[in-house]
Design an enzyme around this catalytic site. Structure first.
Site, short mmCIF file in Angstrom:
data_model
loop_
_atom_site.label_atom_id
_atom_site.label_comp_id
_atom_site.label_asym_id
_atom_site.label_seq_id
_atom_site.Cartn_x
_atom_site.Cartn_y
_atom_site.Cartn_z
N HIS A 71 0.84 -1.19 0.00
CA HIS A 71 0.00 0.00 0.00
C HIS A 71 0.88 1.24 0.00
O HIS A 71 2.10 1.15 0.12
CB HIS A 71 -0.99 -0.01 1.18
CG HIS A 71 -0.36 0.11 2.53
ND1 HIS A 71 0.58 -0.77 3.02
CD2 HIS A 71 -0.57 1.02 3.54
CE1 HIS A 71 0.92 -0.41 4.25
NE2 HIS A 71 0.24 0.67 4.58
N HIS B 140 1.25 3.90 2.05
CA HIS B 140 1.79 4.63 3.20
C HIS B 140 3.32 4.60 3.06
O HIS B 140 3.90 3.57 2.73
CB HIS B 140 1.33 4.00 4.52
CG HIS B 140 -0.09 4.37 4.87
ND1 HIS B 140 -0.90 3.56 5.62
CD2 HIS B 140 -0.82 5.45 4.53
CE1 HIS B 140 -2.09 4.16 5.74
NE2 HIS B 140 -2.06 5.30 5.09
N ASP C 77 5.92 4.41 4.84
CA ASP C 77 6.83 3.46 5.50
C ASP C 77 6.87 2.11 4.78
O ASP C 77 7.62 1.22 5.18
CB ASP C 77 6.47 3.29 6.98
CG ASP C 77 5.04 2.88 7.24
OD1 ASP C 77 4.16 3.25 6.44
OD2 ASP C 77 4.77 2.17 8.24
N HIS C 78 6.09 1.96 3.72
CA HIS C 78 6.09 0.70 2.97
C HIS C 78 6.65 0.84 1.55
O HIS C 78 6.82 -0.16 0.87
CB HIS C 78 4.68 0.10 2.92
CG HIS C 78 4.22 -0.33 4.27
ND1 HIS C 78 4.27 -1.64 4.71
CD2 HIS C 78 3.77 0.40 5.32
CE1 HIS C 78 3.85 -1.70 5.95
NE2 HIS C 78 3.53 -0.48 6.36
N HIS D 2 -7.33 -1.70 5.78
CA HIS D 2 -6.48 -0.64 6.33
C HIS D 2 -7.11 0.70 5.93
O HIS D 2 -8.21 0.73 5.38
CB HIS D 2 -5.08 -0.83 5.74
CG HIS D 2 -3.99 -0.09 6.45
ND1 HIS D 2 -3.92 0.04 7.82
CD2 HIS D 2 -2.90 0.58 5.98
CE1 HIS D 2 -2.85 0.74 8.13
NE2 HIS D 2 -2.22 1.09 7.04
N ASP E 118 -0.14 -4.25 6.73
CA ASP E 118 -0.88 -3.35 7.63
C ASP E 118 -2.36 -3.70 7.53
O ASP E 118 -2.92 -3.68 6.43
CB ASP E 118 -0.71 -1.89 7.18
CG ASP E 118 0.61 -1.27 7.63
OD1 ASP E 118 1.53 -2.04 7.97
OD2 ASP E 118 0.71 -0.04 7.64
N HIS F 172 6.30 -4.97 12.15
CA HIS F 172 5.65 -3.66 12.07
C HIS F 172 5.38 -3.10 13.47
O HIS F 172 4.28 -2.67 13.81
CB HIS F 172 4.34 -3.75 11.26
CG HIS F 172 3.88 -2.43 10.72
ND1 HIS F 172 2.92 -1.67 11.35
CD2 HIS F 172 4.26 -1.72 9.63
CE1 HIS F 172 2.72 -0.57 10.65
NE2 HIS F 172 3.50 -0.57 9.61
ZN LIG Z 1 -0.14 1.65 6.58
#
Ligand SMILES: [Zn+2]
Length: 310
Positions: free
Chosen positions: A64, A66, A68-69, A144, A214, A272
């Site tokens: 996805h 976000h 941090d990914h 999510h 997530d 995570h």
């Molecule tokens: Zn996320």
């Protein structure tokens, strides 16, 4: 020969990279094939640190959008260009990822040295993404704050090993050998039967790995990952912060363990982790109260995906 199937964790933190932990990224190796799952900020640095041959990566999967990914992706792609990669790369990810990549390289005036194929994932049901002779990769929906998918890697049947002593007993036609290796019985023109179970070793159990990056606690996920050998599931919070988990569409360690239990997996790898916990031992204890075969993922560690962990 049974190909090695394993996952190396490059990052296992959520939001802010602290306590020596980095954003989500992991490399799955199946024989000669290497797949990158998520690509957080420090991915290429971590690959270098843990001696992952990044040039071997043929497919990248982003769960996805976000940051941090995926914020390490432009760096990885740029380094491939600087090292004059020519091998094609396929990137799977949600709508918008291709635009982000294209925009960056347009404004940096870069014409990449290798072709990228972008495949848009859909967070609706189980979708086949990659179908290779020895394994297949699927996406499946997570729940999510934005469209998010997990990824499932399933080994496929390989050729069976033949029992040498049996082959030495009498001459077996070449066509029979071909069929027996496929696990099929064979009858020759004289009506002589060759049964696979007499001449070939049984097919070893097929291995599988699932990655849930997530997600809020979502028991429906277990329908997609029933019986996998190793499950990586996000475990952002401890039980004391369960309200925060719900509000941010994340899970607690106990909820991750509950998904593992519902899915009948063999091993659970937790990751995570929220930056609010420097020490994760109490989190592990919480998970193990529900699912004893829970393990904390560690950066730089490689975990084999086995059909039998005894
Ligand atoms: Zn996320």
């Amino acid at each position: 020969m049974i190909p090695e199937f394993e996952v190396t964790i490059l990052g296992n933190t959520s939001s802010i990279p602290v306590h020596g932990r980095n954003h989500t990224a992991q490399v799955v190796r199946f024989g000669q094939e290497c797949l990158l799952l998520d690509c957080g900020e420090a991915t290429q640095i971590q690959m270098r640190k843990y001696k992952i041959k990044s040039s071997k990566i043929s497919h990248i999967f982003i769960s996805h959008l976000h940051g941090d990914h995926y914020l390490g992706l432009i760096g990885v792609l740029s380094s491939y260009h600087l090292s004059k990669r020519t091998q094609p790369l396929t990137i799977f990810g949600p709508q918008g990822l291709d635009e982000i990549i294209t925009t960056h390289f347009r404004w940096s005036n870069t014409r990449l040295s290798y072709p990228i194929e972008f495949v848009q994932t859909k967070a609706d049901s189980l979708n086949l993404l990659v179908d290779l002779p020895r394994f297949a990769v699927y996406s499946f929906p997570l729940l999510h704050r934005i469209p998010t998918t997990g990824f499932l890697i399933r080994e496929k049947k390989g050729l069976r090993s033949l029992i040498k002593e049996k082959l030495q007993e009498k001459k077996i036609p070449l066509e029979a050998i071909h069929e027996l290796r496929q696990g099929r019985d064979y009858r020759d023109s004289d009506g002589q039967d060759y049964r696979a179970e007499d001449y070939a070793y049984p097919q070893p159990p097929l291995r599988s790995y699932a990655f849930c990056s997530d997600t809020i606690f979502h028991p429906e996920i277990s329908g997609f990952i029933q019986g996998v050998d190793l499950l990586y599931h996000e475990s952002t919070f401890m039980e004391v912060d369960s309200k925060r988990a719900k509000d941010t569409f994340h899970c607690t360690a106990i909820q991750a363990a509950e998904i593992a239990r519902l899915s009948g997996v063999k091993r659970l790898l937790l990751g995570h982790f929220s930056s609010r916990y420097a020490d994760l031992n109490d989190m592990l204890t919480e998970a193990q109260t529900v699912f004893p075969h829970s393990v904390l993922s560690e950066e730089g560690s490689t975990y084999p995906i086995l059909s039998d962990y005894e």
